[in-house]
Enzyme design. Structure first.
Site, short mmCIF file in Angstrom:
data_model
loop_
_atom_site.label_atom_id
_atom_site.label_comp_id
_atom_site.label_asym_id
_atom_site.label_seq_id
_atom_site.Cartn_x
_atom_site.Cartn_y
_atom_site.Cartn_z
N VAL A 139 32.95 38.70 41.63
CA VAL A 139 34.20 37.96 41.55
C VAL A 139 35.26 38.99 41.22
O VAL A 139 34.97 39.92 40.48
CB VAL A 139 34.15 36.86 40.47
N CYS A 140 36.43 38.87 41.76
CA CYS A 140 37.40 39.95 41.63
C CYS A 140 38.82 39.44 41.64
O CYS A 140 39.07 38.31 41.99
CB CYS A 140 37.30 40.90 42.82
N THR A 141 39.75 40.34 41.29
CA THR A 141 41.16 40.09 41.52
C THR A 141 41.75 41.33 42.17
O THR A 141 41.50 42.44 41.70
CB THR A 141 41.90 39.81 40.19
N ARG A 330 41.60 32.28 38.05
CA ARG A 330 42.26 33.51 37.62
C ARG A 330 43.56 33.72 38.38
O ARG A 330 44.39 34.54 38.02
CB ARG A 330 41.32 34.71 37.85
#
Ligand SMILES: *[C@@H]1O[C@H](CO)[C@@H](O)[C@H](O)[C@H]1NC(C)=O
Ligand SMILES: *[C@@H]1O[C@H](CO)[C@@H](O)[C@H](O)[C@H]1NC(C)=O
Ligand SMILES: *[C@@H]1O[C@H](CO)[C@@H](O)[C@H](O)[C@H]1NC(C)=O
Ligand SMILES: *[C@@H]1O[C@H](CO)[C@@H](O)[C@H](O)[C@H]1NC(C)=O
Length: 392
Positions: A139-141, A330
């Protein structure tokens, strides 16, 4: 809710036995850069990967240096697999079947992976597993922002290890912790010239984060869908091999594409094994895009558009035209911080501030990378999230 929602629910049950899980949000951080204090670990080390060497030799120097850390991380995966399916059957299956898969991987990746196995002494099947693993558990931004001088800043948090073993005592994800010592910066060279740079995990030959200096920057985020990685990988094993592995495509684009336009075309048009988000920045005003991919199609390309006030594009793990899953949002806090910062004040420092704000920073976050295309610069930091902190 989808596959991702189910995974988050599973994680919620795993974690909530040892810890209450409220949404740990906080005000947008400021003055976090340059990183310092108790959560600052030693600077991420640089290594050179020489593309003029035969594929099996390219990783020898790095793996020789990081062997102990690589063995420890793979052992943690093996322990988890054994806990999941006792009797060691799962690992036996991996050791027996996945080496065959190395033979089917496109050049030069199969050879590179074999070289890594030989240098580290880790069984080939387990190195293959590590290289196809991120499929499910990242999972990332990522963000590309344009400052008021038209310069582009590309930042990302790489969050990895969702649902992979919650350490009750340390309140941390076992695999995420084991990955942190493997974070390295790489400079890929050919004819003794820099071709591109990346932040990577030692032992992993695909690319999730990279820069082609003065030309473009690229990150990849996981996109969940039912027609997702599992089906693509299954088809690959069964012999249908016309799709490209996502992180092999990003590496090939970093290696071979020479402009934002060329990178964009290849990332949009190449058939993939699984869906993905590619976040691409160029070297000129307006050149920043989120490419939302299904396995066969580019579903959507969202680009910077200053006339519309869109001075940044930001992607977590949900299609930008849909609401994120309520237990995993997020995006809203990240955009809130970007909007508060404004284009007037955006810089490497303020992008780092945004990426240091919970829950954009969470217990899965392994590293933060900041890239400035016009300077040809990539810098990365290993991250720890002090309690109280969201598990994802
Ligand atoms: C948990 O914390 C202890 C003490 O800080 C450390 O020695 C240990 O390696 C940690 N465990 C994991 C899995 O990170
Ligand atoms: C490669 O480049 C470095 C610095 O740019 C230089 O010191 C070195 O001599 C070069 N090596 C070769 C083999 O050309
Ligand atoms: C931007 O990239 C293009 C395509 O590679 C290149 O021709 C141009 O020189 C680059 N511009 C700058 C300012 O580096
Ligand atoms: C941030 O600003 C953009 C552009 O004005 C707007 O579309 C978006 O809703 C804002 N998001 C948040 C979370 O403030």
């Amino acid at each position: 809710m989808g596959v991702r929602g189910l995974l988050i629910f599973a994680a919620l049950f795993t974690v909530s036995s040892s810890q209450f899980v409220p949404p740990y949000t906080e005000d947008c951080r400021s003055n976090m850069y340059p990183p310092k204090g108790p959560t600052f670990r030693a600077a991420v080390k640089w290594y050179t990967v020489d593309l003029d060497l035969p594929p099996s030799k390219r990783w020898t120097a790095l793996i020789t240096d990081k062997k102990a850390e690589l063995v420890a991380m793979i052992q943690a995966i093996v322990d988890l697999a054994d806990a999941f399916v006792p009797s060691g059957r799962l690992v036996e299956l991996v050791d027996r079947t996945l080496p065959l898969m190395a033979e089917t991987l496109p050049k030069p990746f199969g050879e590179e992976i074999k070289g890594i196995a030989a240098t580290s002494g880790v069984p080939l099947g387990e190195v293959v597993l590590f290289n196809i693993f991120y499929e499910v558990f990242t999972v990332c931004t990522s963000v590309v922002a344009e400052d008021r001088n038209g310069h582009l800043i590309h930042g990302r948090n790489l969050d990895f290890g969702l649902f992979l073993g919650w350490d009750v005592k340390n309140k941390s994800w076992i695999i995420s912790e084991k990955l942190k010592p493997l974070v390295v910066n790489l400079e890929f060279k050919r004819d003794n010239q820099t071709v591109f740079k990346s932040t990577n995990f030692a032992g992993y030959v695909g690319m999730l984060t990279g820069i082609k200096p003065h030309k473009f920057t690229l990150t990849m985020n996981e996109r969940f869908s039912l027609d997702g990685g599992y089906i693509g990988i299954l088809e690959w094993i069964l012999g249908s091999r016309d799709g490209m592995w996502m992180s092999f495509l990003t590496r090939s684009v970093l290696e071979n594409a020479n402009s934002y336009q060329e990178a964009k075309a290849r990332l949009s048009l190449t058939k993939l094994l699984a869906p993905a988000y590619f976040i691409l920045g160029g070297n000129q005003t307006g050149q920043g895009a989120i490419i939302t991919r299904s396995r066969t199609l580019s579903l959507d390309i969202l680009e910077l558009d200053l006339k519309l006030g869109r001075w940044y594009v930001l992607e977590t793990n949900y299609d930008h035209w849909k609401e994120p899953f309520f237990l995993d949002d997020r995006r809203t806090p990240a955009m809130t911080c970007m909007n508060k910062t404004t284009q007037q004040s955006i810089s490497v420092m303020t992008v780092y501030d945004m990426l240091s704000t919970k829950p954009i920073l969470n217990k899965l976050t392994t590293y933060t990378t900041l890239m400035q295309v016009s300077e040809g610069k990539l810098e990365s930091y290993i991250r720890d999230c002090p309690d109280p902190c969201m598990p994802w």
